[in-house]
Design a protein around this motif. Structure first.
Motif, PDB file in Angstrom:
ATOM      1  N   LYS A  51       0.725  -1.157  -0.003  1.00 53.70           N
ATOM      2  CA  LYS A  51       0.024   0.052   0.098  1.00 53.70           C
ATOM      3  C   LYS A  51       1.005   1.401   0.091  1.00 53.70           C
ATOM      4  O   LYS A  51       0.377   2.463  -0.287  1.00 53.70           O
ATOM      5  CB  LYS A  51      -0.983  -0.161   1.404  1.00 53.70           C
ATOM      6  CG  LYS A  51      -1.796  -1.190   1.197  1.00 53.70           C
ATOM      7  CD  LYS A  51      -2.783  -1.073   2.402  1.00 53.70           C
ATOM      8  CE  LYS A  51      -3.746  -2.195   2.516  1.00 53.70           C
ATOM      9  NZ  LYS A  51      -4.691  -2.058   3.665  1.00 53.70           N
ATOM     10  N   THR A  52       2.053   1.015   0.208  1.00 52.69           N
ATOM     11  CA  THR A  52       2.987   2.299   0.286  1.00 52.69           C
ATOM     12  C   THR A  52       4.240   2.185  -0.813  1.00 52.69           C
ATOM     13  O   THR A  52       4.259   1.263  -1.485  1.00 52.69           O
ATOM     14  CB  THR A  52       3.698   2.240   1.488  1.00 52.69           C
ATOM     15  OG1 THR A  52       4.340   1.032   1.570  1.00 52.69           O
ATOM     16  CG2 THR A  52       2.690   2.325   2.774  1.00 52.69           C
ATOM     17  N   MET A  53       4.579   3.519  -0.937  1.00 50.85           N
ATOM     18  CA  MET A  53       6.036   3.503  -1.704  1.00 50.85           C
ATOM     19  C   MET A  53       7.055   3.926  -1.137  1.00 50.85           C
ATOM     20  O   MET A  53       7.020   4.620  -0.263  1.00 50.85           O
ATOM     21  CB  MET A  53       5.353   4.782  -2.936  1.00 50.85           C
ATOM     22  CG  MET A  53       4.283   4.538  -3.640  1.00 50.85           C
ATOM     23  SD  MET A  53       3.877   6.007  -4.774  1.00 50.85           S
ATOM     24  CE  MET A  53       3.284   7.189  -3.434  1.00 50.85           C
ATOM     25  N   ALA A  54       8.377   3.269  -1.882  1.00 53.02           N
ATOM     26  CA  ALA A  54       9.711   3.390  -1.129  1.00 53.02           C
ATOM     27  C   ALA A  54      10.703   3.455  -2.061  1.00 53.02           C
ATOM     28  O   ALA A  54      10.991   2.594  -3.006  1.00 53.02           O
ATOM     29  CB  ALA A  54       9.712   2.358  -0.133  1.00 53.02           C
ATOM     30  N   ILE A  55      11.633   4.583  -2.145  1.00 50.41           N
ATOM     31  CA  ILE A  55      12.573   4.633  -3.144  1.00 50.41           C
ATOM     32  C   ILE A  55      13.781   4.358  -2.498  1.00 50.41           C
ATOM     33  O   ILE A  55      14.019   4.722  -1.201  1.00 50.41           O
ATOM     34  CB  ILE A  55      12.762   6.186  -3.608  1.00 50.41           C
ATOM     35  CG1 ILE A  55      11.407   6.566  -4.479  1.00 50.41           C
ATOM     36  CG2 ILE A  55      13.966   6.159  -4.682  1.00 50.41           C
ATOM     37  CD1 ILE A  55      11.285   8.075  -4.786  1.00 50.41           C
ATOM     38  N   GLN A  56      14.571   3.519  -3.061  1.00 52.58           N
ATOM     39  CA  GLN A  56      15.824   3.213  -2.573  1.00 52.58           C
ATOM     40  C   GLN A  56      17.155   3.649  -3.448  1.00 52.58           C
ATOM     41  O   GLN A  56      17.021   3.021  -4.621  1.00 52.58           O
ATOM     42  CB  GLN A  56      16.167   1.718  -2.037  1.00 52.58           C
ATOM     43  CG  GLN A  56      15.449   1.231  -0.892  1.00 52.58           C
ATOM     44  CD  GLN A  56      15.497  -0.058  -0.314  1.00 52.58           C
ATOM     45  OE1 GLN A  56      15.282  -0.996  -1.355  1.00 52.58           O
ATOM     46  NE2 GLN A  56      15.877  -0.350   0.697  1.00 52.58           N
ATOM     47  N   VAL A  57      18.155   4.196  -2.881  1.00 58.54           N
ATOM     48  CA  VAL A  57      19.279   4.296  -3.702  1.00 58.54           C
ATOM     49  C   VAL A  57      20.315   3.422  -3.370  1.00 58.54           C
ATOM     50  O   VAL A  57      20.771   3.528  -2.164  1.00 58.54           O
ATOM     51  CB  VAL A  57      19.645   5.887  -3.747  1.00 58.54           C
ATOM     52  CG1 VAL A  57      21.133   5.913  -4.406  1.00 58.54           C
ATOM     53  CG2 VAL A  57      18.639   6.602  -4.258  1.00 58.54           C
ATOM     54  N   HIS A  58      20.807   2.399  -4.033  1.00 64.40           N
ATOM     55  CA  HIS A  58      21.902   1.368  -3.606  1.00 64.40           C
ATOM     56  C   HIS A  58      23.236   1.970  -3.821  1.00 64.40           C
ATOM     57  O   HIS A  58      23.490   2.912  -4.652  1.00 64.40           O
ATOM     58  CB  HIS A  58      21.698   0.119  -4.378  1.00 64.40           C
ATOM     59  CG  HIS A  58      20.267  -0.438  -4.338  1.00 64.40           C
ATOM     60  ND1 HIS A  58      20.051  -1.273  -3.294  1.00 64.40           N
ATOM     61  CD2 HIS A  58      19.112   0.093  -5.017  1.00 64.40           C
ATOM     62  CE1 HIS A  58      18.490  -1.426  -3.438  1.00 64.40           C
ATOM     63  NE2 HIS A  58      18.153  -0.952  -4.375  1.00 64.40           N
ATOM     64  N   ALA A  59      24.006   1.243  -3.335  1.00 66.89           N
ATOM     65  CA  ALA A  59      25.547   1.549  -2.816  1.00 66.89           C
ATOM     66  C   ALA A  59      26.091   1.642  -4.362  1.00 66.89           C
ATOM     67  O   ALA A  59      27.107   2.245  -4.869  1.00 66.89           O
ATOM     68  CB  ALA A  59      26.294   0.806  -2.046  1.00 66.89           C
ATOM     69  N   ASP A  60      25.597   0.679  -5.315  1.00 68.63           N
ATOM     70  CA  ASP A  60      26.113   0.414  -6.655  1.00 68.63           C
ATOM     71  C   ASP A  60      25.639   1.457  -7.570  1.00 68.63           C
ATOM     72  O   ASP A  60      25.982   1.306  -8.905  1.00 68.63           O
ATOM     73  CB  ASP A  60      26.026  -0.968  -7.235  1.00 68.63           C
ATOM     74  CG  ASP A  60      24.715  -1.372  -7.262  1.00 68.63           C
ATOM     75  OD1 ASP A  60      23.773  -0.427  -7.053  1.00 68.63           O
ATOM     76  OD2 ASP A  60      24.375  -2.335  -7.555  1.00 68.63           O
ATOM     77  N   GLY A  61      24.697   2.271  -7.101  1.00 66.61           N
ATOM     78  CA  GLY A  61      24.146   3.599  -8.110  1.00 66.61           C
ATOM     79  C   GLY A  61      22.850   3.192  -8.763  1.00 66.61           C
ATOM     80  O   GLY A  61      22.335   3.812  -9.208  1.00 66.61           O
ATOM     81  N   ARG A  62      22.307   1.900  -8.403  1.00 68.27           N
ATOM     82  CA  ARG A  62      20.961   1.409  -8.909  1.00 68.27           C
ATOM     83  C   ARG A  62      19.805   2.253  -7.902  1.00 68.27           C
ATOM     84  O   ARG A  62      20.372   2.517  -6.957  1.00 68.27           O
ATOM     85  CB  ARG A  62      20.782  -0.052  -8.493  1.00 68.27           C
ATOM     86  CG  ARG A  62      21.336  -0.902  -9.750  1.00 68.27           C
ATOM     87  CD  ARG A  62      21.089  -2.401  -9.481  1.00 68.27           C
ATOM     88  NE  ARG A  62      21.382  -2.740  -8.151  1.00 68.27           N
ATOM     89  CZ  ARG A  62      20.413  -3.074  -7.377  1.00 68.27           C
ATOM     90  NH1 ARG A  62      19.242  -3.159  -7.693  1.00 68.27           N
ATOM     91  NH2 ARG A  62      20.867  -3.603  -5.946  1.00 68.27           N
ATOM     92  N   VAL A  63      18.931   2.547  -8.712  1.00 68.74           N
ATOM     93  CA  VAL A  63      17.788   3.219  -7.944  1.00 68.74           C
ATOM     94  C   VAL A  63      16.619   2.357  -8.240  1.00 68.74           C
ATOM     95  O   VAL A  63      16.065   1.882  -9.364  1.00 68.74           O
ATOM     96  CB  VAL A  63      17.543   4.426  -8.487  1.00 68.74           C
ATOM     97  CG1 VAL A  63      16.324   5.269  -7.647  1.00 68.74           C
ATOM     98  CG2 VAL A  63      18.699   5.476  -8.378  1.00 68.74           C
ATOM     99  N   THR A  64      15.953   1.896  -7.025  1.00 68.81           N
ATOM    100  CA  THR A  64      14.692   1.006  -6.990  1.00 68.81           C
ATOM    101  C   THR A  64      13.519   1.834  -6.552  1.00 68.81           C
ATOM    102  O   THR A  64      13.568   2.652  -5.706  1.00 68.81           O
ATOM    103  CB  THR A  64      14.858  -0.307  -6.581  1.00 68.81           C
ATOM    104  OG1 THR A  64      15.222   0.085  -4.972  1.00 68.81           O
ATOM    105  CG2 THR A  64      15.919  -1.078  -7.091  1.00 68.81           C
ATOM    106  N   PHE A  65      12.350   1.419  -6.996  1.00 68.56           N
ATOM    107  CA  PHE A  65      11.022   2.348  -6.735  1.00 68.56           C
ATOM    108  C   PHE A  65      10.070   1.160  -6.386  1.00 68.56           C
ATOM    109  O   PHE A  65       9.653   0.683  -7.601  1.00 68.56           O
ATOM    110  CB  PHE A  65      10.733   3.332  -7.587  1.00 68.56           C
ATOM    111  CG  PHE A  65       9.624   4.284  -7.350  1.00 68.56           C
ATOM    112  CD1 PHE A  65       9.059   4.515  -5.947  1.00 68.56           C
ATOM    113  CD2 PHE A  65       8.732   4.718  -8.073  1.00 68.56           C
ATOM    114  CE1 PHE A  65       8.206   5.164  -5.518  1.00 68.56           C
ATOM    115  CE2 PHE A  65       7.590   5.457  -7.671  1.00 68.56           C
ATOM    116  CZ  PHE A  65       7.517   5.880  -6.490  1.00 68.56           C
TER     117      PHE A  65
END
Length: 199
Positions: A25-39
């Motif tokens: 039900k929620t949204m979360a953005i993560q920026v990873h150490a290797d430069g990847r961005v996931t949403f």
């Protein structure tokens, strides 16, 4: 897997964002150490809303990518200074007051982000040089974090923050507690295992 793009400053290059849909039900953005961005988003969120959300968080994503690069450089510098190539953290005593304040502010901003998402509150945030603990939450809602988390991949820092904020709902490690953690950090088991290799 879906992929969206946002423009970096000046529009000279674009940043790819991996979008992961699930029954959440929620949204979360993560920026990873290797430069990847996931949403991570709810399964039925329209594509136009996905792009709007990414654009509204573009500044935050770009800042996090810069921070990841800064952390990487500091880790490499610490390894070189150590000589034995084993220490990946700057010494606590070698950090300037301004650097410690910056680290504390980084924790505060990330805690506010997840606290708002989780519907909880917290008190003061303290950054410490701890030998055996990554974080703690007091009965009054004050949060303590090991400064070394700042120099680790962002997903590990996020896991500890989510873990401590989950204690604002359950001051134990019951099944209900871990359900809250998993809701906001599905890969918590992997993160916990990686942290145990560090301390």
């Amino acid at each position: 897997m879906e992929e969206y793009k946002i423009e970096a400053e000046g529009g000279q290059k674009s940043i790819s964002v991996e979008v992961i849909r699930s029954q959440r039900k929620t949204m979360a953005i993560q920026v990873h150490a290797d430069g990847r961005v996931t949403f991570r988003i709810p399964k039925q969120l329209p594509g136009t809303d996905v792009q709007k959300q990414l654009e509204s968080h573009r500044g935050w994503i770009l800042n996090k990518l810069l921070e990841m690069e800064d952390r990487r450089k500091k880790r490499e510098k610490a390894k070189v200074q150590d000589g034995a190539q084993t220490n990946q953290f700057p010494e606590w005593g070698a950090l300037q007051t301004a650097e410690k304040k910056h680290i504390q502010e980084n924790f505060r901003q990330r805690a506010e982000y997840y606290a708002g998402m989780m519907g909880v509150t917290f008190g003061n945030i303290t950054i410490r040089n701890q030998k055996t603990r990554w974080g703690s939450c007091s009965g009054k809602g004050n949060l303590n974090f090991n400064y070394k988390l700042y120099f680790l991949p962002a997903e590990l820092m996020d896991y500890v923050i989510i873990h401590e904020l989950a204690h604002r709902r359950h001051m134990n490690h019951s099944a209900a507690f871990w359900q809250v953690v998993e809701q906001y950090c599905p890969e918590w088991r992997t993160a916990r295992a990686r942290l145990r290799e560090v301390i």
